[in-house]
Design a protein around this motif. Structure first.
Motif, PDB file in Angstrom:
ATOM      1  N   SER A 153      16.915   9.485  30.312  1.00  0.00           N
ATOM      2  CA  SER A 153      17.241  10.146  31.573  1.00  0.00           C
ATOM      3  C   SER A 153      18.502   9.445  32.136  1.00  0.00           C
ATOM      4  O   SER A 153      18.549   8.061  31.975  1.00  0.00           O
ATOM      5  CB  SER A 153      16.303   9.880  32.552  1.00  0.00           C
ATOM      6  OG  SER A 153      16.405  10.219  33.831  1.00  0.00           O
ATOM      7  N   GLY A 154      19.361   9.833  32.823  1.00  0.00           N
ATOM      8  CA  GLY A 154      20.587   9.349  33.480  1.00  0.00           C
ATOM      9  C   GLY A 154      21.738   9.252  32.661  1.00  0.00           C
ATOM     10  O   GLY A 154      22.844   8.879  33.141  1.00  0.00           O
ATOM     11  N   GLU A 155      21.911   9.746  31.328  1.00  0.00           N
ATOM     12  CA  GLU A 155      22.739   9.767  30.606  1.00  0.00           C
ATOM     13  C   GLU A 155      23.706  11.115  30.798  1.00  0.00           C
ATOM     14  O   GLU A 155      23.204  12.073  31.388  1.00  0.00           O
ATOM     15  CB  GLU A 155      22.355   9.932  29.254  1.00  0.00           C
ATOM     16  CG  GLU A 155      21.843   8.627  28.678  1.00  0.00           C
ATOM     17  CD  GLU A 155      22.739   7.526  28.662  1.00  0.00           C
ATOM     18  OE1 GLU A 155      24.011   7.652  28.300  1.00  0.00           O
ATOM     19  OE2 GLU A 155      21.833   6.561  28.895  1.00  0.00           O
ATOM     20  N   THR A 156      25.063  10.948  30.359  1.00  0.00           N
ATOM     21  CA  THR A 156      25.801  12.209  30.345  1.00  0.00           C
ATOM     22  C   THR A 156      26.108  12.573  28.775  1.00  0.00           C
ATOM     23  O   THR A 156      26.160  11.813  27.906  1.00  0.00           O
ATOM     24  CB  THR A 156      27.133  11.766  30.880  1.00  0.00           C
ATOM     25  OG1 THR A 156      27.114  11.314  32.428  1.00  0.00           O
ATOM     26  CG2 THR A 156      28.226  12.918  30.686  1.00  0.00           C
ATOM     27  N   VAL A 157      25.495  13.832  28.601  1.00  0.00           N
ATOM     28  CA  VAL A 157      25.846  14.305  27.299  1.00  0.00           C
ATOM     29  C   VAL A 157      26.906  15.607  27.212  1.00  0.00           C
ATOM     30  O   VAL A 157      26.906  16.322  28.217  1.00  0.00           O
ATOM     31  CB  VAL A 157      24.601  14.846  26.810  1.00  0.00           C
ATOM     32  CG1 VAL A 157      23.522  13.556  26.851  1.00  0.00           C
ATOM     33  CG2 VAL A 157      24.063  15.981  27.476  1.00  0.00           C
ATOM     34  N   PRO A 158      27.424  15.872  26.121  1.00  0.00           N
ATOM     35  CA  PRO A 158      28.398  16.970  25.897  1.00  0.00           C
ATOM     36  C   PRO A 158      27.439  18.160  25.837  1.00  0.00           C
ATOM     37  O   PRO A 158      26.491  18.248  25.396  1.00  0.00           O
ATOM     38  CB  PRO A 158      29.098  16.770  24.622  1.00  0.00           C
ATOM     39  CG  PRO A 158      28.130  15.831  23.973  1.00  0.00           C
ATOM     40  CD  PRO A 158      27.636  14.933  24.801  1.00  0.00           C
ATOM     41  N   TYR A 159      28.118  19.408  26.134  1.00  0.00           N
ATOM     42  CA  TYR A 159      27.511  20.427  25.998  1.00  0.00           C
ATOM     43  C   TYR A 159      27.100  20.679  24.685  1.00  0.00           C
ATOM     44  O   TYR A 159      28.199  20.484  23.806  1.00  0.00           O
ATOM     45  CB  TYR A 159      28.609  21.671  26.462  1.00  0.00           C
ATOM     46  CG  TYR A 159      27.697  23.064  26.785  1.00  0.00           C
ATOM     47  CD1 TYR A 159      27.302  23.331  28.105  1.00  0.00           C
ATOM     48  CD2 TYR A 159      27.888  24.024  25.847  1.00  0.00           C
ATOM     49  CE1 TYR A 159      26.786  24.776  28.259  1.00  0.00           C
ATOM     50  CE2 TYR A 159      27.194  25.252  25.797  1.00  0.00           C
ATOM     51  CZ  TYR A 159      26.646  25.560  27.264  1.00  0.00           C
ATOM     52  OH  TYR A 159      26.163  26.827  27.327  1.00  0.00           O
ATOM     53  N   ALA A 160      25.907  21.274  24.455  1.00  0.00           N
ATOM     54  CA  ALA A 160      25.346  21.347  23.232  1.00  0.00           C
ATOM     55  C   ALA A 160      26.807  22.498  22.116  1.00  0.00           C
ATOM     56  O   ALA A 160      26.830  23.470  22.299  1.00  0.00           O
ATOM     57  CB  ALA A 160      24.247  21.873  22.853  1.00  0.00           C
ATOM     58  N   PRO A 161      26.784  21.753  20.889  1.00  0.00           N
ATOM     59  CA  PRO A 161      27.628  22.608  19.899  1.00  0.00           C
ATOM     60  C   PRO A 161      26.822  23.948  19.329  1.00  0.00           C
ATOM     61  O   PRO A 161      25.690  23.979  19.382  1.00  0.00           O
ATOM     62  CB  PRO A 161      27.935  21.793  18.811  1.00  0.00           C
ATOM     63  CG  PRO A 161      26.804  20.688  18.756  1.00  0.00           C
ATOM     64  CD  PRO A 161      26.394  20.561  20.021  1.00  0.00           C
ATOM     65  N   GLY A 162      27.570  24.942  19.093  1.00  0.00           N
ATOM     66  CA  GLY A 162      27.011  26.143  18.511  1.00  0.00           C
ATOM     67  C   GLY A 162      26.288  27.058  19.592  1.00  0.00           C
ATOM     68  O   GLY A 162      25.689  28.061  18.940  1.00  0.00           O
ATOM     69  N   THR A 163      26.587  26.896  20.713  1.00  0.00           N
ATOM     70  CA  THR A 163      25.891  27.836  21.588  1.00  0.00           C
ATOM     71  C   THR A 163      26.775  28.317  22.717  1.00  0.00           C
ATOM     72  O   THR A 163      27.703  27.454  23.479  1.00  0.00           O
ATOM     73  CB  THR A 163      24.570  27.140  22.349  1.00  0.00           C
ATOM     74  OG1 THR A 163      23.983  28.079  23.236  1.00  0.00           O
ATOM     75  CG2 THR A 163      24.940  25.941  23.199  1.00  0.00           C
ATOM     76  N   GLY A 164      26.481  29.343  23.371  1.00  0.00           N
ATOM     77  CA  GLY A 164      27.193  29.633  24.926  1.00  0.00           C
ATOM     78  C   GLY A 164      26.147  30.030  25.840  1.00  0.00           C
ATOM     79  O   GLY A 164      26.377  30.428  26.988  1.00  0.00           O
ATOM     80  N   ASP A 165      25.021  29.203  25.727  1.00  0.00           N
ATOM     81  CA  ASP A 165      23.835  29.553  26.647  1.00  0.00           C
ATOM     82  C   ASP A 165      22.825  28.721  26.405  1.00  0.00           C
ATOM     83  O   ASP A 165      21.757  28.954  26.036  1.00  0.00           O
ATOM     84  CB  ASP A 165      23.288  31.054  26.187  1.00  0.00           C
ATOM     85  CG  ASP A 165      22.100  31.711  27.564  1.00  0.00           C
ATOM     86  OD1 ASP A 165      22.640  31.225  28.523  1.00  0.00           O
ATOM     87  OD2 ASP A 165      21.553  32.318  27.243  1.00  0.00           O
ATOM     88  N   LEU A 166      23.365  27.349  27.067  1.00  0.00           N
ATOM     89  CA  LEU A 166      22.359  26.078  27.050  1.00  0.00           C
ATOM     90  C   LEU A 166      21.564  26.252  28.434  1.00  0.00           C
ATOM     91  O   LEU A 166      22.153  26.310  29.435  1.00  0.00           O
ATOM     92  CB  LEU A 166      23.277  25.017  26.896  1.00  0.00           C
ATOM     93  CG  LEU A 166      22.509  23.609  26.866  1.00  0.00           C
ATOM     94  CD1 LEU A 166      21.737  23.373  25.644  1.00  0.00           C
ATOM     95  CD2 LEU A 166      23.537  22.197  27.049  1.00  0.00           C
ATOM     96  N   HIS A 167      20.047  25.824  27.945  1.00  0.00           N
ATOM     97  CA  HIS A 167      19.289  26.102  29.146  1.00  0.00           C
ATOM     98  C   HIS A 167      18.390  24.829  29.271  1.00  0.00           C
ATOM     99  O   HIS A 167      18.342  24.129  28.328  1.00  0.00           O
ATOM    100  CB  HIS A 167      18.022  27.202  28.722  1.00  0.00           C
ATOM    101  CG  HIS A 167      18.544  28.723  29.339  1.00  0.00           C
ATOM    102  ND1 HIS A 167      17.713  29.652  29.684  1.00  0.00           N
ATOM    103  CD2 HIS A 167      19.894  29.156  29.228  1.00  0.00           C
ATOM    104  CE1 HIS A 167      18.452  30.470  30.023  1.00  0.00           C
ATOM    105  NE2 HIS A 167      19.552  30.542  29.732  1.00  0.00           N
TER     106      HIS A 167
END
Length: 232
Positions: free
Chosen positions: A64-78
């Motif tokens: 918790s509290g981290e910054t992470v990149p938008y996940a690869p291979g998806t256009g609909d991260l939930h």
């Protein structure tokens, strides 16, 4: 002792509130459709005969509290906001009452999901792995010991995106209670210290984009936060 070709990775360690030592994360089990309203919004029904599960690698963990990149291979991260159970003692073929005695503590967690991939695989009756088990998909807040949290009852569970409410429910809305979940799972696995069980999400799941800040909480537990950065 057998030599290894390269140094084996160390297990992720989850902080424990009030302790200098952490909780080494062994396995992550996730419960599906444990809130009726969420099952309905996904076009499914609650499996009332028995809970069902999917898994994530321990190395999907991010604090918790981290910054992470938008996940690869998806256009609909939930996002999916959840209560997590930390197992602190061996448990196998236990009754619900026995299973509760094996619970070390509880924490807030986010089950991040590549929803478009999950939907594709569901339609084809294939495994959800690519939709659920990926880097940074298991966001975990510090653990609070069970004795300090008390009984899981009607505590509020909620999540906000950039301060706007997205999920707001109560733990009493879970179909399968914590003792029932640990007991049922213990009839299929030798559960052990270091296992973490995410107990399902309320309704209100939805997508995130780069720049979003997710904040959530459960009454009596440390809150959770995650910032989504642009994709790599």
């Amino acid at each position: 002792m057998t030599q290894t070709l390269f140094p084996p990775p160390e297990l992720p360690v989850v902080p424990v509130k009030g302790e200098t030592a952490g909780f080494p994360l062994r396995r992550i089990f996730c419960v599906g459709r444990n809130y009726a309203a969420h099952a309905a919004e996904m076009g499914a029904q609650v499996e009332r005969e028995a809970p069902f599960y999917f898994t994530k690698s321990a190395f999907a963990y991010v604090a918790s509290g981290e910054t992470v990149p938008y996940a690869p291979g998806t256009g609909d991260l939930h996002y999916e906001m959840e209560l997590a159970i930390a197992i602190g003692a061996p448990v196998f073929r236990a009754t619900p009452a026995e299973a509760e005695q094996a619970i070390y503590g509880y924490c807030c967690a986010l089950d991040m999901t590549r929803r478009d991939l999950q939907a594709q695989f569901k339609d084809k009756r294939l495994s959800w792995d690519l939709g659920k088990d990926f880097e940074n998909s298991a966001v975990v807040a510090p653990i609070t010991k069970a004795g300090d949290f008390g009984a899981v009852a009607g505590q509020r569970i909620h999540l906000e995106v950039d301060g706007a409410s997205r999920q707001d429910s109560h733990l009493s809305d879970m179909v399968w209670k914590v003792g029932e979940l640990v007991s049922h799972l213990s009839h299929y696995y030798h559960l052990a210290p270091g296992d973490l069980i995410l107990t399902g999400t309320p309704s209100g799941v939805g997508p995130v984009v780069a720049g979003n800040v997710l904040t959530g909480g459960i009454d009596g537990l440390d809150p959770i936060e995650l910032t989504i950065a642009p994709a790599e």
